[in-house]
Design a protein around this motif. Structure first.
Motif, mmCIF file in Angstrom:
data_model
loop_
_atom_site.group_PDB
_atom_site.id
_atom_site.type_symbol
_atom_site.label_atom_id
_atom_site.label_comp_id
_atom_site.label_asym_id
_atom_site.label_seq_id
_atom_site.Cartn_x
_atom_site.Cartn_y
_atom_site.Cartn_z
ATOM 1 N N ILE A 28 50.638 53.335 12.136
ATOM 2 C CA ILE A 28 50.569 53.165 10.684
ATOM 3 C C ILE A 28 50.869 54.522 10.057
ATOM 4 C CG2 ILE A 28 49.176 52.429 8.739
ATOM 5 C CD1 ILE A 28 49.757 50.193 10.739
ATOM 6 N N ASN A 29 52.129 54.728 9.677
ATOM 7 C CA ASN A 29 52.574 56.038 9.201
ATOM 8 C C ASN A 29 52.535 56.191 7.690
ATOM 9 O OD1 ASN A 29 53.307 57.226 11.812
ATOM 10 N ND2 ASN A 29 54.913 55.651 11.845
ATOM 11 N N ASN A 30 52.394 55.074 6.975
ATOM 12 C CA ASN A 30 52.390 55.133 5.520
ATOM 13 C C ASN A 30 51.791 53.831 4.982
ATOM 14 O OD1 ASN A 30 54.602 53.177 5.602
ATOM 15 N ND2 ASN A 30 55.922 54.912 6.120
ATOM 16 N N GLU A 31 51.697 53.755 3.661
ATOM 17 C CA GLU A 31 51.110 52.568 3.041
ATOM 18 C C GLU A 31 51.926 51.315 3.324
ATOM 19 O OE1 GLU A 31 50.312 53.027 -1.099
ATOM 20 O OE2 GLU A 31 49.228 54.924 -0.841
ATOM 21 N N GLN A 32 53.242 51.463 3.413
ATOM 22 C CA GLN A 32 54.094 50.299 3.677
ATOM 23 C C GLN A 32 53.789 49.714 5.054
ATOM 24 O OE1 GLN A 32 55.251 53.273 2.421
ATOM 25 N NE2 GLN A 32 55.375 52.464 0.326
ATOM 26 N N ASP A 33 53.532 50.585 6.040
ATOM 27 C CA ASP A 33 53.171 50.099 7.376
ATOM 28 C C ASP A 33 51.852 49.337 7.345
ATOM 29 O OD1 ASP A 33 55.434 51.249 8.438
ATOM 30 O OD2 ASP A 33 54.401 52.991 9.283
ATOM 31 N N LEU A 34 50.878 49.874 6.619
ATOM 32 C CA LEU A 34 49.580 49.204 6.535
ATOM 33 C C LEU A 34 49.715 47.862 5.827
ATOM 34 C CD1 LEU A 34 46.502 49.258 6.954
ATOM 35 C CD2 LEU A 34 46.321 50.374 4.719
ATOM 36 N N GLN A 35 50.476 47.843 4.741
ATOM 37 C CA GLN A 35 50.667 46.604 3.998
ATOM 38 C C GLN A 35 51.374 45.558 4.855
ATOM 39 O OE1 GLN A 35 50.016 46.591 0.066
ATOM 40 N NE2 GLN A 35 49.406 44.694 1.086
ATOM 41 N N ALA A 36 52.365 45.986 5.622
ATOM 42 C CA ALA A 36 53.091 45.049 6.482
ATOM 43 C C ALA A 36 52.166 44.452 7.540
ATOM 44 C CB ALA A 36 54.271 45.759 7.139
ATOM 45 N N PHE A 37 51.319 45.300 8.121
ATOM 46 C CA PHE A 37 50.352 44.814 9.114
ATOM 47 C C PHE A 37 49.399 43.801 8.494
ATOM 48 C CE2 PHE A 37 45.808 45.709 9.941
ATOM 49 C CZ PHE A 37 45.662 44.984 11.106
ATOM 50 N N LEU A 38 48.832 44.147 7.344
ATOM 51 C CA LEU A 38 47.865 43.257 6.708
ATOM 52 C C LEU A 38 48.510 41.950 6.256
ATOM 53 C CD1 LEU A 38 45.763 45.820 4.647
ATOM 54 C CD2 LEU A 38 44.979 44.464 6.599
ATOM 55 N N ASN A 39 49.735 42.028 5.762
ATOM 56 C CA ASN A 39 50.407 40.810 5.324
ATOM 57 C C ASN A 39 50.558 39.808 6.461
ATOM 58 O OD1 ASN A 39 50.674 41.665 2.692
ATOM 59 N ND2 ASN A 39 52.793 42.371 2.930
ATOM 60 N N ILE A 40 50.643 40.306 7.673
ATOM 61 C CA ILE A 40 50.758 39.426 8.843
ATOM 62 C C ILE A 40 49.398 38.892 9.266
ATOM 63 C CG2 ILE A 40 51.336 39.357 11.310
ATOM 64 C CD1 ILE A 40 53.500 41.521 10.634
ATOM 65 N N PHE A 41 48.406 39.785 9.363
ATOM 66 C CA PHE A 41 47.167 39.409 10.044
ATOM 67 C C PHE A 41 46.046 38.914 9.136
ATOM 68 C CE2 PHE A 41 49.276 41.568 13.503
ATOM 69 C CZ PHE A 41 48.935 40.750 14.578
ATOM 70 N N VAL A 42 46.159 39.096 7.823
ATOM 71 C CA VAL A 42 45.178 38.431 6.951
ATOM 72 C C VAL A 42 45.763 37.157 6.356
ATOM 73 C CG1 VAL A 42 44.076 40.634 6.433
ATOM 74 C CG2 VAL A 42 45.700 39.655 4.790
ATOM 75 N N ALA A 43 47.042 36.930 6.574
ATOM 76 C CA ALA A 43 47.665 35.703 6.074
ATOM 77 C C ALA A 43 46.977 34.441 6.587
ATOM 78 C CB ALA A 43 49.160 35.683 6.433
ATOM 79 N N PRO A 44 46.538 34.386 7.860
ATOM 80 C CA PRO A 44 45.859 33.163 8.313
ATOM 81 C C PRO A 44 44.612 32.829 7.499
ATOM 82 C CG PRO A 44 46.544 34.465 10.199
ATOM 83 C CD PRO A 44 46.794 35.317 8.993
#
Length: 324
Positions: A64-80
Motif C-alpha cells: 500500500i504505497n499511497n491512498e489510491q492503493d488503499l482505496q483499491a484494496f478496500l473497494n474490493i474487500f469491503v464490497a461484500p
C-alpha cells in the motif's frame, strides 16, 4: 465524509439473536489472491452476521504505497459487506501501520464507507481504531456493546522513552512466558475504556455485557495457553502469540469493571483456540486471508452468537472456508 448519525444502528434480530463475525489477518492488496475474497464471501453467506469486525492486518502494508492503493484494496474487500448491507467495523494491526498512508488518513478513508460503523471516538488518545458500538434490544435499550481497542504498531514506538532500542532493553534472555515485540495499549486507552464503560453503565442503569476485539493479545493470553489443561476449551495454540513485552494492565481492568465477557484477537495465523481465564473468554480467530502464511484447514473467521434474553452468555465457533 458521511455523517456518523446516518450509519446503521445495531439491533438484536426479531428472533432475539445478534451475530458477529470477526475476521483477522486478511493481509491483502489490490493484487490479491482470489481465495481471500472467496473466504470473506463464504463467511458472510454461511454466518449471516449482523456485524463484521475486521480484526487487524486488514491490508498488507508493504504493498500500500499511497491512498489510491488503499482505496483499491478496500473497494474490493469491503464490497461484500457493502453490497449485502451488512454493517462492519475495523481495528488496525501492525501491517496496517506498514502502509505508506498515515493511519489518521486511513481512518478517514475507512469511515467514508456507508456501512462502516466503527468511528474512532477520542482524538486525544493513542490509536485510531478505538470504539464502542451499542447494540439495542426490542425496548430500545442498550443490551450489548462491541468494543475495539487499537494495539498500535510495535514496541519501537517506545524508543523515545529510554533514548534507545526498547526491543533490546525489554527483550531480556529469560522471559517467564515468552516475549513479543509488537504494539501495546497505552494508559490513555485504558482510561478511555474505563470512563466509557462507566458512562454506559450509568446510561443503561446496569453494566452492559461486551465483546472486546483487538489485534495483539493481552499478556494473560500467554498464561492461559501455558495452562491448557485448565484454561483451553478447544482449538489450536501451537504458535507463539506474538504479544507485547509489557503487561499493560488491561485484563485486570476488565476484571474490575466486570462488563467484558469475551476478548478476541488475531495476529498469529495458526492459532484458533477458545480459552477461559478468571471467568473471561480469551479467543483467537486464525486468519481469513490465503496469501499470508497459515494452515489452510484453519483459515476462516470466528462467529459469535448473542441472545437478547441473556447477553452475558455467548456461543462461538470457528467457521472454516477452505474448499468452499
Amino acid at each position: 465524509m458521511e455523517n456518523n448519525q446516518q450509519k446503521p444502528i445495531l439491533r438484536f434480530r426479531p428472533d432475539g439473536t445478534f451475530r458477529v463475525v470477526m475476521m483477522s489477518d486478511l493481509q491483502e492488496s489490490a493484487q490479491y489472491d482470489p481465495r481471500s475474497l472467496r473466504s470473506v464471501e463464504v463467511l458472510l453467506d454461511e454466518c449471516e452476521p449482523d456485524l463484521v469486525v475486521l480484526g487487524g492486518d486488514n491490508c498488507y502494508g508493504p504493498e500500500i504505497n499511497n491512498e489510491q492503493d488503499l482505496q483499491a484494496f478496500l473497494n474490493i474487500f469491503v464490497a461484500p459487506m457493502e453490497r449485502r448491507g451488512i454493517p462492519w467495523a475495523h481495528i488496525y494491526g501492525n501491517h496496517d501501520h506498514d502502509a505508506r498512508v498515515p493511519i489518521e488518513r486511513q481512518q478517514e478513508i475507512y469511515e467514508n464507507y456507508s456501512k462502516c460503523v466503527s468511528r474512532h471516538t477520542d482524538q486525544t488518545i493513542h490509536g485510531k481504531s478505538n470504539f464502542m458500538i451499542p447494540v439495542y434490544n426490542r425496548n430500545d435499550e442498550i443490551a450489548l456493546a462491541i468494543w475495539g481497542l487499537d494495539t498500535n504498531h510495535e514496541v519501537s514506538e517506545l524508543d523515545g522513552l529510554i533514548g534507545g532500542s526498547m526491543e533490546k532493553a525489554a527483550g531480556l534472555p529469560n522471559q517467564p512466558v515468552g516475549y513479543g515485540s509488537w504494539g501495546m495499549i497505552y494508559f490513555d486507552q485504558l482510561l478511555w475504556y474505563w470512563n466509557t464503560s462507566r458512562d454506559l453503565e450509568q446510561k443503561a442503569g446496569k453494566k452492559v455485557p461486551g465483546l472486546m476485539c483487538m489485534h495483539i493479545a493481552p499478556y494473560e493470553y500467554r498464561t492461559a495457553c501455558a495452562n491448557p489443561e485448565i484454561c483451553v476449551k478447544e482449538g489450536h495454540f501451537d504458535e507463539p502469540l506474538g504479544s507485547t513485552p509489557f503487561n499493560t494492565g488491561l485484563f485486570a481492568l476488565l476484571l474490575q469493571r466486570g462488563d467484558i465477557k469475551a476478548v478476541c484477537c488475531g495476529h498469529t495465523h495458526k492459532n484458533d483456540f477458545d480459552a477461559e481465564y478468571c471467568g473471561i473468554r480469551l479467543l483467537w480467530d486464525a486468519c481469513v486471508g490465503y496469501r499470508c502464511y497459515g494452515v489452510d484447514q484453519r483459515r476462516g473467521g470466528r462467529l459469535f452468537v448473542y441472545r437478547e434474553d441473556d447477553p452475558d452468555a455467548v456461543t462461538t465457533q470457528m467457521i472454516r472456508t477452505m474448499g468452499k
